[in-house]
Design a protein around this motif. Structure first.
Motif, PDB file in Angstrom:
ATOM      1  N   LEU A   1       4.190   5.777  -5.659  1.00 39.20           N
ATOM      2  CA  LEU A   1       4.068   5.782  -7.245  1.00 39.20           C
ATOM      3  C   LEU A   1       3.091   6.418  -7.399  1.00 39.20           C
ATOM      4  O   LEU A   1       3.242   6.610  -8.857  1.00 39.20           O
ATOM      5  N   LEU A   2       2.145   6.437  -7.146  1.00 33.94           N
ATOM      6  CA  LEU A   2       1.092   7.406  -7.862  1.00 33.94           C
ATOM      7  C   LEU A   2       0.912   8.411  -8.586  1.00 33.94           C
ATOM      8  O   LEU A   2       0.638   8.496  -9.556  1.00 33.94           O
ATOM      9  N   PHE A   3       1.958   9.264  -7.469  1.00 35.92           N
ATOM     10  CA  PHE A   3       2.188  10.065  -8.510  1.00 35.92           C
ATOM     11  C   PHE A   3       3.518  10.474  -9.337  1.00 35.92           C
ATOM     12  O   PHE A   3       3.226  11.559  -9.790  1.00 35.92           O
ATOM     13  N   LYS A   4       3.913   9.908  -9.688  1.00 37.53           N
ATOM     14  CA  LYS A   4       4.951   9.172 -10.984  1.00 37.53           C
ATOM     15  C   LYS A   4       4.724   9.002 -12.497  1.00 37.53           C
ATOM     16  O   LYS A   4       3.400   8.569 -12.115  1.00 37.53           O
TER      17      LYS A   4
ATOM     18  N   ILE B   1       0.851  -1.365   0.323  1.00 37.48           N
ATOM     19  CA  ILE B   1       0.154   0.508   0.020  1.00 37.48           C
ATOM     20  C   ILE B   1       0.908   1.403  -0.061  1.00 37.48           C
ATOM     21  O   ILE B   1       1.092   2.656  -0.365  1.00 37.48           O
TER      22      ILE B   1
ATOM     23  N   ARG C   1       2.417   1.742  -3.303  1.00 38.72           N
ATOM     24  CA  ARG C   1       1.164   2.702  -3.995  1.00 38.72           C
ATOM     25  C   ARG C   1       1.390   3.650  -4.232  1.00 38.72           C
ATOM     26  O   ARG C   1       1.112   4.553  -5.004  1.00 38.72           O
ATOM     27  N   MET C   2       1.277   4.356  -2.803  1.00 41.35           N
ATOM     28  CA  MET C   2       1.022   5.636  -2.545  1.00 41.35           C
ATOM     29  C   MET C   2       2.311   6.255  -3.203  1.00 41.35           C
ATOM     30  O   MET C   2       2.286   7.706  -3.148  1.00 41.35           O
TER      31      MET C   2
ATOM     32  N   ILE D   1       0.492   0.786 -11.512  1.00 49.57           N
ATOM     33  CA  ILE D   1       0.682  -0.356 -10.436  1.00 49.57           C
ATOM     34  C   ILE D   1      -0.419  -1.470 -11.683  1.00 49.57           C
ATOM     35  O   ILE D   1      -1.032  -1.290 -11.152  1.00 49.57           O
TER      36      ILE D   1
ATOM     37  N   ILE E   1       4.195   5.295 -14.519  1.00 47.85           N
ATOM     38  CA  ILE E   1       4.060   3.906 -14.342  1.00 47.85           C
ATOM     39  C   ILE E   1       2.871   3.662 -13.828  1.00 47.85           C
ATOM     40  O   ILE E   1       1.980   4.352 -13.101  1.00 47.85           O
TER      41      ILE E   1
END
Lengths: 650, 650
Positions: free
Chosen positions: A634-637, A628, A631-632, A642, A640
């Motif tokens: 990488l969410l703003f990259k 989790i 995920r958080m 997930i 990418i």
């Protein structure tokens, strides 16, 4: 390739299928609490007639007769009893204001059959900023209506039963949640629930003033026995400011008059006609009761007091004692004050849905719940009003100065909007019709008169608002004076975001996308086990370019993973990241970012995360939720994707 | 294919790469607060010598001299002053108990150089259940040590400065958080911080009793001036139960004696020897001070009282007035009481990491933070102890009955375990050595004597525990009597879960997985925009079998989506699910489940969710987080992979 499962509607396109989702929420505690779910097709049946409409939309307005006369007498008493002669003229002036407002809103109701509160009228005639200002003013006022009327209802209760006083906050919040629940069941059912107390209140008050007039005519009325003590006068003579202050204080009687114009769509067809007639009924009842109470109050020598209301003094004089009819009057008054909150519950959700539809409030507010009501608006109103109750400890004195400014601001904006509309009508040639956003402009020879009425009305309400704001500024009115512009700023921020989003998501001038040329997979692993193997199997179906990544905090453990990988890794490359500072997320995200930085156009990086799904919810507590957090992070990259490959235990 | 980025360590296998993640947390408020991050390689340097070790592990133990004599006199006073003659013999008995415990733990420290508290000794010699019981008892007691000692320190402060009394809860929690912070910085720094007050306390108390003895010898000691009032006796004569009660009350002096054996690994090499010497120092200081205080207290006629402690009476008698030395004694006592909490902060995280390593507590507790301490255990201890402070409103009287039962339970289990160990040693032939889990069994001719000492010790501590539990049952001891078994049950539930998980994740007897034969993609869409197009592009790279699903609550909107899809959908099939009850999630999940139910072996269903990522965090508030809800609804479904394709705005 065709879909293998049944299609209940005919095929509309070779590749478009439609079907009606038969899913309906099962019978449960929700059904018991809120009633059976209603299909969108049921919407037209969820409307109300004039009788129920009066109960739903008038309780706020009518309840003010319970205290409006007191408010006038309180101001006049600062000079002395002799000043009470001004009470009736002031009340007449307020009834005139009520008449102007009724005329104005009558015209609005017919001009805006789709529902036209101050918000719509301001939006269509004055522009966005006045509309949002009116919206902010009205939303503030609806919230305060709930808090103030429930708190004052509870105050009536606790002055009769003082042992309830320590529980006033809990009681008030309880009442609010109760009204919320009834409103979540839907407007028709809440209408029926509220019709009985409203009509009971109207009947008992007419009985009170009727008896009073009868005794007055026959000369047997007399004066109040043991009136409450009057405070000594603090002012020498009657001034214009005093009269204005008494007038603005008394105008609390007309708050809630706009409720019907906001709720036209809740009425049965013909909506405008039904709503218009209900408005006239309401104004007539209010005017009659208000004038009668003021007239009789002065005649019997009633005195304004914190200890006993004027209605109570009038009732025990008219009924000659504190018998059953007196108690019924007090009970009816208490009930209607609590019911007054219901009007706000009918209007707040509709207005917020309107503003949300225009993109100035979160879109979720336009969603209708299982009972076809704007359930999120109802819940939001209940929560904010309860919060106010808790913050102000259910004190009416503390809440009252915040109240009514919003109403008069919206009255003013609405009438200026209507005046502007008549001016536009005056520019038309006879017979001409122009379609505008929410209404039809039709030539009217009496446009100048109507513009005059609305103009004069807006002038009066603006004066009342300014007197209100200045006389009560220090007592709390400043909160509203700051809050309304702040809300408008928030509305615009939301609006800006939605517009920006729409522009960025728009497919206009958007070339057809290219297919991806390369697909790289990164698979973080915490060890080598069945979950890893399942995720690896999935990763292999995506691409041949896979890197498994293991973050090692313990070299011995890393060695075990490495040797196990040799057997189970199917030749896929493994990257061991030694983390001497025992950080997990940072080295992993750093590595993924490094890979992402080197990505080519049209290359996508997919992070495949084996996600362990435990059998019981509490098991999550004993696992570090690394997936989790990853995920958080990488969410703003950019670029990418997930993918969570869940691994469930049998 | 080789990785394109630099590899800092040499390649170990054709397809395994290793590198050291250079990532180190940047300098920030965290660094300022907790100190620079420490690499795992620094671990051996983070150890402490005997001097600091005494300060870290002895404050709990030594602080009990501040109240142990009072506790004995309180019980004896129920018969009258005459019974005070028993105080010294009882204290001698307690010092004997202390000696037995010291001998026992001395043996433990040498038998278990890797750290051997009651938990390890019970685990290795008695089995899992006694070990978990000891663990539960110790954890409970560590938490109570923090709450009780901070609360009593604050109580000393508030009796000196009564205006602080209303803030005692905030003060206590503040002290706990302060101690937590120091401990998060690491054991060495906390040791240095705590060394000063501990040695100050020891020095000032020795000065007090030294002065007292000097005056006693020279005959100038005298008696307490203005002793606090004594309550009237309530019992007629001294009974065995009374003596036992006084004894068990006084044994509070020996709590904390086990702390060093739990923390051996924190000591410099040679660890066992350093720890053992520290233990003897501690016991010697404790015994001397305790006996001296009791002896002098009886001589000067000190009386037990809630108003003034025995130490205070002794200090003002020895120093002949309330001068600077008297104040220093009071200040030192207050400080050491608060510092006593530090011992628990040193041991609780180590013990919980041990239990977590054995799989009886969440594995996260084994994780060492940036300063090489078990930061999660430290934070957990601070939070639970603060919660107790808030629940019991920082009342020492309310907390005390919960305290000490756990210690004596763990003493008993530890000594029974050691006795069992000596018995096993007795079974060996001379010169024989047997390697056991945590220690080496070596033949010892004096095994029977040692077994006797431990057996007798365990008998004594068991008696004390039973007297404690029965005399204080109603006052709160029942909570601990219920809590310890409840904790053991939770430990086993966690253990069962981990074992079950390991069995299910094990790759033993696990055939090589087959490749997936079919890949079906379902893509829920909320409209047709750039985000949808990006997700579609990704979905097409996964499979040719794609179904886009649109849940429609408004037929007009569905029609718009359908016609846009004809242009942008690239021929991919679209399923429109009409939802008459305006539900979004339920029809969608229902559809996905339908598809999943028909899936073939080796077929995987991937749900591709276009996830809009707004530019600012608050923007999330104005979007319905449907993607998150969908994820949560699908997480527990077998064979469904969830892929989030983020779409970020520029």
């Amino acid at each position: 390739m065709r879909d293998p499962w049944p299609i209940t509607k005919e095929e509309t396109e070779p590749n478009v299928f439609e079907r009606v989702a038969e899913y309906r929420p099962p019978f449960s505690w929700r059904t018991r609490l809120f009633g059976r779910p209603l299909s969108s097709a049921d919407a037209p049946h969820q409307t109300i007639g004039k009788t129920v409409g009066l109960a739903v939309f008038a309780s706020d307005n009518l309840s003010s007769t319970a205290y409006a006369t007191d408010e006038i007498l309180f101001v006049l008493a600062t000079v002395g009893i002799a000043a009470f002669v001004y009470a009736l003229p002031i009340s007449l002036a307020i009834v005139m204001l009520l008449t102007i407002l009724t005329l104005s809103y009558q015209q609005t109701i017919h001009a805006y059959p789709g529902g036209g509160g101050a918000y719509i009228v301001a939006r269509d005639n004055l522009g966005e900023l006045p509309a949002q200002t009116a919206g902010a003013a009205l939303l503030t006022d609806y919230i305060l209506t709930v808090s103030v009327s429930v708190a004052s209802g509870v105050a009536q209760l606790t002055s009769a039963y003082p042992f309830l006083f320590p529980h006033r906050v809990v009681l008030s919040v309880g009442f609010i949640l109760f009204i919320m629940l009834i409103n979540l069941r839907g407007v028709r059912e809440s209408g029926v629930t509220f019709a009985i107390p409203t009509y009971f209140f109207v009947a008992i008050l007419f009985l009170t003033v009727g008896t009073g007039f009868y005794r007055y005519m026959t000369g047997s009325l007399g004066v109040v026995v043991n009136p409450p003590p009057l405070r000594a006068p603090v002012m020498a003579s009657v001034t214009l400011f005093l009269i204005l202050h008494a007038f603005s204080n008394g105008t609390t009687a007309v708050t809630g008059v706009e409720a019907i114009s906001n709720g036209i769509t809740a009425f049965k067809e013909p909506k405008s006609r039904n709503a218009g007639i209900t408005l006239i009924w309401m104004a007539a009842i209010l005017g009659t009761l208000f004038l009668s109470i003021t007239f009789l109050a002065v005649k019997i020598g009633a005195l304004p007091s914190e200890e006993e209301t004027v209605v109570s003094q009038l009732a025990r004089t008219a009924f000659q004692g504190q018998g059953l009819l007196y108690l019924a009057t007090i009970a009816g008054t208490t009930l209607i004050l609590i019911m007054a909150a219901n009007t706000a519950f009918a209007d707040f959700p509709r207005l917020s849905a309107l503003q949300a539809g225009d993109g100035f409030l979160p879109r979720q507010l336009t969603y209708r719940g299982s009972r076809l009501v704007y359930s999120r608006g109802i819940v939001a109103l209940a929560l904010i009003a309860s919060l106010l109750i808790v913050l102000f400890q259910a004190s009416v004195t503390a809440l009252i100065p915040l109240y009514a400014i919003g109403v008069f601001l919206s009255f003013t904006l609405s009438q200026v909007g209507m005046a502007r509309r008549w001016w536009k009508v005056g520019r038309l040639v006879p017979g001409q019709e122009v379609q505008e956003r929410g209404s039809t402009l039709r030539y009217d020879p009496r446009w100048a008169l109507k513009m005059g009425i609305n103009g004069f009305g807006s002038f009066c309400t603006a004066i009342v608002m300014l007197v209100f704001a200045s006389t009560k500024f220090r007592d709390g009115a400043w909160i509203v004076v700051l809050l309304v512009p702040a809300m408008v700023v928030v509305f615009y921020a939301i609006h800006h975001h939605y517009q920006d989003l729409a522009a960025h998501l728009s497919l206009e001038d958007f070339g057809s996308p290219q297919r991806m040329s390369r697909h790289r997979v990164i698979m973080p692993i915490s060890g080598v086990h069945r979950g890893t193997v399942a995720a690896l199997r999935y990763a292999r179906s995506l691409s041949d370019d896979i890197t498994a990544v293991y973050v090692s905090m313990d070299p011995a453990e890393a060695e075990r993973v490495r040797s196990k990988w040799e057997w189970w890794g199917e030749g896929v490359r493994l990257m061991v990241l030694h983390s001497p500072y025992r950080l997990f997320l940072e080295p992993l995200v750093g590595y993924i970012e490094e890979v992402a930085a080197q990505r080519q156009p049209n290359e996508t990086i997919t992070v495949v995360v084996p996600q362990f799904v435990p059998r019981r919810r509490w098991h999550n507590l004993v696992h570090s939720q690394a997936a989790i957090w990853l995920r958080m992070a990488l969410l703003f990259k950019r670029g990418i994707v997930i993918t969570d490959v869940p691994y469930q235990l049998e």
